[in-house]
Design a protein around this motif. Structure first.
Motif, PDB file in Angstrom:
ATOM      1  N   THR A  18      -5.214   7.857  -3.385  1.00 35.42           N
ATOM      2  CA  THR A  18      -6.101   6.973  -2.710  1.00 35.42           C
ATOM      3  C   THR A  18      -6.676   7.268  -1.445  1.00 35.42           C
ATOM      4  O   THR A  18      -5.804   8.235  -0.769  1.00 35.42           O
ATOM      5  CB  THR A  18      -4.881   5.713  -2.689  1.00 35.42           C
ATOM      6  N   LEU A  56       3.835   0.809 -10.098  1.00 38.42           N
ATOM      7  CA  LEU A  56       2.464   0.137 -10.273  1.00 38.42           C
ATOM      8  C   LEU A  56       2.017  -0.686  -9.298  1.00 38.42           C
ATOM      9  O   LEU A  56       0.824  -0.730  -9.038  1.00 38.42           O
ATOM     10  CB  LEU A  56       2.502  -0.661 -11.658  1.00 38.42           C
ATOM     11  N   ALA A  57       2.925  -1.625  -8.694  1.00 39.01           N
ATOM     12  CA  ALA A  57       2.573  -2.386  -7.424  1.00 39.01           C
ATOM     13  C   ALA A  57       2.432  -1.678  -6.359  1.00 39.01           C
ATOM     14  O   ALA A  57       1.296  -1.923  -5.724  1.00 39.01           O
ATOM     15  CB  ALA A  57       3.646  -3.532  -7.201  1.00 39.01           C
ATOM     16  N   ALA A  60      -1.104  -0.219  -6.771  1.00 31.80           N
ATOM     17  CA  ALA A  60      -2.294  -1.225  -6.351  1.00 31.80           C
ATOM     18  C   ALA A  60      -2.580  -1.604  -4.894  1.00 31.80           C
ATOM     19  O   ALA A  60      -3.567  -1.729  -4.575  1.00 31.80           O
ATOM     20  CB  ALA A  60      -1.605  -2.530  -7.216  1.00 31.80           C
ATOM     21  N   GLY A  63      -4.355   0.765  -3.154  1.00 35.48           N
ATOM     22  CA  GLY A  63      -5.744   0.976  -3.567  1.00 35.48           C
ATOM     23  C   GLY A  63      -5.993   2.103  -4.454  1.00 35.48           C
ATOM     24  O   GLY A  63      -7.083   2.381  -4.614  1.00 35.48           O
ATOM     25  N   LEU A  66      -5.477   2.350 -11.114  1.00 34.58           N
ATOM     26  CA  LEU A  66      -4.511   2.258 -12.117  1.00 34.58           C
ATOM     27  C   LEU A  66      -4.402   3.370 -12.862  1.00 34.58           C
ATOM     28  O   LEU A  66      -3.147   3.596 -13.121  1.00 34.58           O
ATOM     29  CB  LEU A  66      -4.824   0.908 -13.092  1.00 34.58           C
ATOM     30  N   THR A  69      -2.581   5.965 -10.992  1.00 38.84           N
ATOM     31  CA  THR A  69      -1.152   5.591 -10.581  1.00 38.84           C
ATOM     32  C   THR A  69      -0.336   5.868 -11.856  1.00 38.84           C
ATOM     33  O   THR A  69       0.843   6.255 -11.908  1.00 38.84           O
ATOM     34  CB  THR A  69      -1.227   4.163 -10.231  1.00 38.84           C
ATOM     35  N   SER A 345      -0.014   9.011  -3.544  1.00 39.01           N
ATOM     36  CA  SER A 345      -0.459   8.056  -2.919  1.00 39.01           C
ATOM     37  C   SER A 345      -0.531   8.492  -1.456  1.00 39.01           C
ATOM     38  O   SER A 345      -1.501   8.154  -0.555  1.00 39.01           O
ATOM     39  CB  SER A 345       0.269   6.686  -2.798  1.00 39.01           C
TER      40      SER A 345
END
Length: 465
Positions: A18, A56-57, A60, A63, A66, A69, A345
């Motif tokens: 991200t 997963l949250a 999300a 950004g 999916l 992730t 991330s």
């Protein structure tokens, strides 16, 4: 840290999934952890599912696409299980052999026969520490509770005077000493030297367990004076056996993996030449997989066959040892997936960049992060895994010794103040027949003492090595 480990760590953090800034990433971390905490505490969801959904949250909120992730999560889960899953399984087999053969009872009975009076709390902490080496905390409690209750009842001792040292021994082993899952995962996450971490862990564990065990038990016995509950004194694990393995053989089997791993660390320091034949030999026999595998194979003879086990019963013992750890393996694996999602991330890199301007030492930061997650989730293992993922980049510029101390700082923080969201809290409460308030005054405070003392010792060691 080796050059290879640094390069791998750099590869993990060079291309984040991200492009979110620090503020968004910070919010994503808090949101991901909040989701995990809420699912575990409010909705009583299994930690494996909570960690999966939380990962997963996190992606999300950061950004991240999916699909990327999911790839990060599954990669982290796979590498973690590959790194520590087999070790956890071997440790479970060794622990089951120890319990079913009567080897644990043999150690307990031998030490208790030579102890009495004021020496009894010290005997209990020694028993728990030795038995706690190859056993998971919950298994150790189940194994030692009959001994604690019988000693308190027959010797007319305060239950807390006997019980707190035993619990302290088990808890310190669980949080600081490999091959327990938490320390193993942290070692894998920050690429620490296992043998050196084990050696430093023992150095920190000894004074910690003395203060939190025999010393604190004097005060705990005054605050909570309760008798041993008769209803909780079960049958000893090996009463159906005609014979049990000897004390010396049992002790040697339990300490074999520790000795092999420490020997490897010692040879690495003395020889310090990866191409030298002696170091290459010890790199093999001191590898955690080989050390634990050797202990299991030896244990089949020194424990199983010595207790009269047939080949069929040995096979059954091994089979039964693996079923209870399925949940632990899934939690550890999902924790590894959460850790990798954090790293991919860019969260780890963000903490590395931000912390450069802080005056707070990296080891204290690691301890505080583990404390916060422990208080929120109630799980020492989840706290260790999550904190290790967050602070892993800080290890890149650390020496080998300080990387090991980083693992111990995380482990110490993960034990802080167990309360009502921790399964161990309720296990202790029910076995000892305590109220919630009494459990807080004894067990919860003991855990906090372990965390603070161990964390302080880690910081002191960082000043001298």
């Amino acid at each position: 840290m080796t050059r290879l480990s640094v390069e791998k760590l750099a590869a993990d953090t060079v291309e984040p999934i991200t492009s979110a800034g620090h503020a968004q990433l910070g919010i994503a971390v808090l949101a991901g952890i909040a989701v995990i905490v809420l699912l575990i505490t409010k909705f009583k969801l299994h930690a494996f599912l909570a960690l999966t959904i939380g990962s997963l949250a996190l992606g999300a909120f950061a950004g991240a696409p999916l699909d990327k992730t999911i790839v990060s999560f599954t990669a982290g889960l796979g590498s973690t299980v590959a790194g520590v899953g087999v070790l956890i399984a071997l440790g479970a087999i060794l622990g089951k052999l120890l319990a079913d053969s009567g080897g644990a009872d043999q150690i307990v009975d031998t030490i208790l026969a030579k102890a009495g009076g004021r020496a009894m709390p010290w005997a209990m902490v020694l028993i728990a520490s030795v038995i706690g080496l190859p056993l998971f905390f919950e298994v150790g409690i189940v194994l030692l509770i009959p001994v604690v209750l019988m000693v308190a009842k027959r010797g007319n001792y305060s239950l807390m005077r006997i019980g707190i040292p035993a619990l302290a021994g088990l808890s310190v082993m669980h949080g600081l000493i490999p091959p327990h899952p938490g320390p193993l995962v942290a070692i894998d996450a920050v690429k620490a030297n296992l043998g050196l971490t084990l050696a430093l862990g023992v150095l920190v564990a000894i004074p910690t367990v003395i203060i939190a065990g025999p010393v604190f038990s004097k005060y705990a016995a005054r605050w909570v004076d309760v008798p041993a509950p008769d209803r909780m004194i079960p049958t000893r694990a090996s009463e159906d056996l005609d014979k049990r393995p000897g004390f010396g053989a049992t002790l040697a089997t339990m300490l074999l993996p520790v000795v092999l791993m420490l020997a490897k660390a010692l040879v690495d320091i003395i020889v310090d030449d990866p191409t030298h034949q002696v170091q290459r030999v010890f790199d093999v026999i001191g590898a955690p997989l080989i050390a634990l595998l050797a202990a299991v194979i030896v244990g089949m003879f020194t424990l199983g066959r010595a207790a009269g086990f047939t080949k069929e019963r040995l096979s059954t013992t091994v089979e039964k040892s693996l079923a209870p750890i399925a949940g632990i393996l899934l939690i550890v694996g999902a924790g590894g997936g959460f850790k990798q999602t954090l790293i991919d991330s860019g969260v780890g890199q963000m903490i590395l960049e931000i912390s450069k301007d802080w005056s707070i030492p990296a080891l204290l930061l690691a301890w505080l992060i583990a404390v916060a997650i422990r208080l929120a989730t109630g799980s020492a293992t989840v706290a260790t895994i999550s904190a290790a993922g967050l602070v892993a980049p800080l290890a890149a510029d650390m020496s080998t010794a300080h990387t090991s101390l980083l693992v111990l700082a995380i482990g110490a923080g993960s034990l802080f103040f167990s309360h009502v969201n921790d399964a161990g809290f309720w296990l202790v409460k029910e076995y000892f027949g305590l109220s919630v308030g009494q459990t807080v005054k004894t067990w919860s405070i003991m855990e906090t003492i372990i965390s603070v003392v161990a964390g302080g010792l880690v910081l002191l060691l960082s000043l001298v090595i």
